[in-house]
Design a protein around this motif. Structure first.
Motif, PDB file in Angstrom:
ATOM      1  N   LEU A   6       0.850  -1.191   0.000  1.00  0.00           N
ATOM      2  CA  LEU A   6       0.000   0.000   0.000  1.00  0.00           C
ATOM      3  C   LEU A   6       0.882   1.235   0.000  1.00  0.00           C
ATOM      4  CD1 LEU A   6      -2.775   1.424   0.291  1.00  0.00           C
ATOM      5  CD2 LEU A   6      -2.491   1.210   2.778  1.00  0.00           C
ATOM      6  N   TYR A   7       0.622   2.114  -0.939  1.00  0.00           N
ATOM      7  CA  TYR A   7       1.340   3.391  -1.027  1.00  0.00           C
ATOM      8  C   TYR A   7       0.394   4.499  -0.591  1.00  0.00           C
ATOM      9  CZ  TYR A   7       4.366   0.573  -4.091  1.00  0.00           C
ATOM     10  OH  TYR A   7       5.168  -0.410  -4.619  1.00  0.00           O
ATOM     11  N   TYR A   8       0.692   5.081   0.559  1.00  0.00           N
ATOM     12  CA  TYR A   8      -0.123   6.205   1.029  1.00  0.00           C
ATOM     13  C   TYR A   8       0.699   7.037   1.996  1.00  0.00           C
ATOM     14  CZ  TYR A   8      -4.214   9.005   1.804  1.00  0.00           C
ATOM     15  OH  TYR A   8      -5.072  10.065   1.835  1.00  0.00           O
ATOM     16  N   TRP A   9       0.248   8.276   2.216  1.00  0.00           N
ATOM     17  CA  TRP A   9       0.958   9.205   3.086  1.00  0.00           C
ATOM     18  C   TRP A   9       1.089   8.626   4.489  1.00  0.00           C
ATOM     19  CZ3 TRP A   9       2.639  11.580  -0.770  1.00  0.00           C
ATOM     20  CH2 TRP A   9       1.812  12.050  -1.803  1.00  0.00           C
ATOM     21  N   PRO A  10       2.226   8.831   5.142  1.00  0.00           N
ATOM     22  CA  PRO A  10       2.520   8.138   6.395  1.00  0.00           C
ATOM     23  C   PRO A  10       1.898   8.716   7.658  1.00  0.00           C
ATOM     24  CG  PRO A  10       4.387   9.492   5.751  1.00  0.00           C
ATOM     25  CD  PRO A  10       3.402   9.579   4.621  1.00  0.00           C
ATOM     26  N   THR A  11       1.357   9.944   7.613  1.00  0.00           N
ATOM     27  CA  THR A  11       0.939  10.610   8.853  1.00  0.00           C
ATOM     28  C   THR A  11      -0.558  10.876   8.951  1.00  0.00           C
ATOM     29  OG1 THR A  11       1.381  12.789   7.879  1.00  0.00           O
ATOM     30  CG2 THR A  11       3.184  11.728   9.089  1.00  0.00           C
ATOM     31  N   ILE A  12      -1.327  10.455   7.960  1.00  0.00           N
ATOM     32  CA  ILE A  12      -2.768  10.714   7.979  1.00  0.00           C
ATOM     33  C   ILE A  12      -3.543   9.446   7.616  1.00  0.00           C
ATOM     34  CG2 ILE A  12      -2.516  13.160   7.419  1.00  0.00           C
ATOM     35  CD1 ILE A  12      -3.387  12.452   4.525  1.00  0.00           C
ATOM     36  N   GLN A  13      -4.798   9.416   8.061  1.00  0.00           N
ATOM     37  CA  GLN A  13      -5.688   8.343   7.621  1.00  0.00           C
ATOM     38  C   GLN A  13      -6.064   8.562   6.151  1.00  0.00           C
ATOM     39  OE1 GLN A  13      -9.098   7.670  10.135  1.00  0.00           O
ATOM     40  NE2 GLN A  13      -7.894   7.797  12.007  1.00  0.00           N
ATOM     41  N   GLY A  14      -6.699   9.708   5.885  1.00  0.00           N
ATOM     42  CA  GLY A  14      -7.038  10.075   4.522  1.00  0.00           C
ATOM     43  C   GLY A  14      -7.836   9.011   3.792  1.00  0.00           C
ATOM     44  N   ARG A  15      -7.728   9.025   2.483  1.00  0.00           N
ATOM     45  CA  ARG A  15      -8.434   8.040   1.653  1.00  0.00           C
ATOM     46  C   ARG A  15      -7.815   6.656   1.779  1.00  0.00           C
ATOM     47  NH1 ARG A  15      -8.586  12.950  -0.793  1.00  0.00           N
ATOM     48  NH2 ARG A  15     -10.626  13.657  -1.532  1.00  0.00           N
ATOM     49  N   GLY A  16      -6.550   6.613   2.162  1.00  0.00           N
ATOM     50  CA  GLY A  16      -5.906   5.316   2.344  1.00  0.00           C
ATOM     51  C   GLY A  16      -6.531   4.488   3.448  1.00  0.00           C
ATOM     52  N   GLU A  17      -7.192   5.140   4.399  1.00  0.00           N
ATOM     53  CA  GLU A  17      -7.774   4.411   5.522  1.00  0.00           C
ATOM     54  C   GLU A  17      -8.895   3.484   5.082  1.00  0.00           C
ATOM     55  OE1 GLU A  17      -7.490   3.451   9.606  1.00  0.00           O
ATOM     56  OE2 GLU A  17      -6.197   4.513   8.192  1.00  0.00           O
ATOM     57  N   ASP A 228      -4.307  17.374   9.534  1.00  0.00           N
ATOM     58  CA  ASP A 228      -3.649  17.337   8.235  1.00  0.00           C
ATOM     59  C   ASP A 228      -4.397  16.432   7.258  1.00  0.00           C
ATOM     60  OD1 ASP A 228      -1.465  19.024   8.899  1.00  0.00           O
ATOM     61  OD2 ASP A 228      -0.535  17.371   9.987  1.00  0.00           O
ATOM     62  N   GLY A 229      -5.417  15.740   7.732  1.00  0.00           N
ATOM     63  CA  GLY A 229      -6.119  14.775   6.908  1.00  0.00           C
ATOM     64  C   GLY A 229      -7.369  15.344   6.262  1.00  0.00           C
ATOM     65  N   ILE A 230      -8.243  14.440   5.834  1.00  0.00           N
ATOM     66  CA  ILE A 230      -9.498  14.841   5.194  1.00  0.00           C
ATOM     67  C   ILE A 230     -10.466  15.392   6.224  1.00  0.00           C
ATOM     68  CG2 ILE A 230     -11.558  13.974   4.032  1.00  0.00           C
ATOM     69  CD1 ILE A 230      -9.749  12.030   2.535  1.00  0.00           C
ATOM     70  N   PHE A 231     -10.635  14.666   7.326  1.00  0.00           N
ATOM     71  CA  PHE A 231     -11.555  15.075   8.384  1.00  0.00           C
ATOM     72  C   PHE A 231     -10.756  15.872   9.418  1.00  0.00           C
ATOM     73  CE2 PHE A 231     -13.260  11.040   6.727  1.00  0.00           C
ATOM     74  CZ  PHE A 231     -14.535  11.448   6.348  1.00  0.00           C
ATOM     75  N   ARG A 232     -11.053  17.164   9.555  1.00  0.00           N
ATOM     76  CA  ARG A 232     -10.302  18.035  10.460  1.00  0.00           C
ATOM     77  C   ARG A 232     -11.244  18.707  11.446  1.00  0.00           C
ATOM     78  NH1 ARG A 232      -5.717  20.989   6.653  1.00  0.00           N
ATOM     79  NH2 ARG A 232      -5.331  19.197   5.285  1.00  0.00           N
ATOM     80  N   ARG A 233     -10.806  18.810  12.674  1.00  0.00           N
ATOM     81  CA  ARG A 233     -11.639  19.412  13.723  1.00  0.00           C
ATOM     82  C   ARG A 233     -11.248  20.859  13.935  1.00  0.00           C
ATOM     83  NH1 ARG A 233     -12.416  16.281  19.268  1.00  0.00           N
ATOM     84  NH2 ARG A 233     -13.725  15.026  17.873  1.00  0.00           N
ATOM     85  N   TYR A 234     -11.998  21.744  13.298  1.00  0.00           N
ATOM     86  CA  TYR A 234     -11.899  23.176  13.537  1.00  0.00           C
ATOM     87  C   TYR A 234     -13.226  23.595  14.169  1.00  0.00           C
ATOM     88  CZ  TYR A 234      -7.923  23.039  10.295  1.00  0.00           C
ATOM     89  OH  TYR A 234      -6.729  22.761   9.681  1.00  0.00           O
ATOM     90  N   PRO A 235     -13.246  23.905  15.462  1.00  0.00           N
ATOM     91  CA  PRO A 235     -14.512  24.153  16.154  1.00  0.00           C
ATOM     92  C   PRO A 235     -15.412  25.170  15.468  1.00  0.00           C
ATOM     93  CG  PRO A 235     -12.731  23.980  17.737  1.00  0.00           C
ATOM     94  CD  PRO A 235     -12.094  23.984  16.383  1.00  0.00           C
ATOM     95  N   GLU A 236     -14.827  26.222  14.887  1.00  0.00           N
ATOM     96  CA  GLU A 236     -15.659  27.231  14.236  1.00  0.00           C
ATOM     97  C   GLU A 236     -16.396  26.685  13.017  1.00  0.00           C
ATOM     98  OE1 GLU A 236     -11.364  28.084  12.830  1.00  0.00           O
ATOM     99  OE2 GLU A 236     -12.407  27.230  14.566  1.00  0.00           O
ATOM    100  N   LEU A 237     -15.892  25.616  12.408  1.00  0.00           N
ATOM    101  CA  LEU A 237     -16.581  25.009  11.266  1.00  0.00           C
ATOM    102  C   LEU A 237     -17.719  24.103  11.712  1.00  0.00           C
ATOM    103  CD1 LEU A 237     -13.675  24.199   8.781  1.00  0.00           C
ATOM    104  CD2 LEU A 237     -14.952  26.339   9.156  1.00  0.00           C
ATOM    105  N   ASP A 238     -17.752  23.817  13.011  1.00  0.00           N
ATOM    106  CA  ASP A 238     -18.846  23.028  13.584  1.00  0.00           C
ATOM    107  C   ASP A 238     -19.874  23.926  14.249  1.00  0.00           C
ATOM    108  OD1 ASP A 238     -20.192  20.666  14.201  1.00  0.00           O
ATOM    109  OD2 ASP A 238     -19.081  20.344  16.060  1.00  0.00           O
TER     110      ASP A 238
END
Length: 249
Positions: A6-17, A228-238
């Motif tokens: 599997l080739y995917y970025w090492p520090t995020i779940q992202g689409r590779g998850e 740094d991934g697809i799903f990010r927790r920014y409280p103001e966006l919630d």
């Protein structure tokens, strides 16, 4: 069997998850090369048209023997047929593929809620636009997508609580990841809306309790959600009060 690569970025779940979950559930050997030594040059190589006859556009990419497979939905279609994570019939496999493509749509919209203008800009450079996009995503798009998947579960004529047929498919694994990601990024919104989708939440819990998945989620192989991934927790966006945030891409 020869391990998958599997080739995917090492520090995020992202689409590779989505791919990792299928590999973990199937209990097949695989090497997540991005997380090893000299992983990034190997990822770059599979994207290089001068090296690969059929290069991928972007990770995730799966190598199965001599075969190189790109795009999350394409990889899952391959793994589903190979490891009993999809129906045997063409009709069932097409239905799984259709649902997975729809999951890919909402995942892309989740990403665009914090990067609505460009991936090449920092979040702080598009925060105003992100707040407007995220509000629409919370109020209109999350209910539309998750309401659709709830109906899919309701309309499945087979018992068991799965999305397709009477046993688990890669679609169920991906729906688990979608719920987990949305809970991370939009905890306030999901806490308020989840009672509308009891079947979907029950599916999430059922997948999380499967022995292979439960072990994976508790292991170091499962990368934590982060900003740094697809799903990010920014409280103001919630819809919460703004937080002090450092500039991030």
């Amino acid at each position: 069997m020869e391990p998958y690569i599997l080739y995917y970025w090492p520090t995020i779940q992202g689409r590779g998850e989505f791919v990792r979950l299928a590999l973990e559930e199937a209990a097949v050997p695989y090497q997540d090369v991005g997380r090893g030594r000299k992983g990034m040059p190997q990822i770059d190589a599979v994207l290089d048209a001068a090296i690969e006859a059929m290069p991928a556009f972007a990770p995730p990419v799966l190598r199965a023997g001599a075969q190189l497979i790109g795009q999350t939905t394409n990889i899952l279609q391959f793994l589903g047929a190979k490891h009993a994570l999809a129906p045997r019939t063409q009709e069932g496999r097409l239905w799984c593929n259709q649902l997975q493509l729809t999951i890919a749509d909402v995942v892309a919209e989740a990403h665009d809620s914090h990067h609505p203008i460009s991936m090449n800009l920092y979040y702080d450079d598009q925060k105003k636009e992100a707040k407007a996009r995220a509000k629409d995503f919370r109020t209109e798009r999350i209910p539309k997508f998750l309401g659709y998947f709830e109906r899919v579960l309701e309309n499945n004529p087979r018992r068991g609580g799965f999305a397709v047929g009477a046993r688990l498919t890669y679609v169920d694994l991906s729906l688990f990841q979608l719920i987990a990601g949305l809970r991370y990024a939009f905890p306030q919104t999901m806490a308020r809306l989840e009672p509308q989708w009891p079947r979907l939440i029950a599916l999430h819990d059922m997948v999380a309790a499967r022995p292979n998945i439960e072990a994976y989620l508790k292991s170091k192989r499962r990368i934590p959600f982060n900003e740094d991934g697809i799903f990010r927790r920014y409280p103001e966006l919630d819809g919460q009060a703004p937080a002090s945030l450092s500039a991030r891409r």
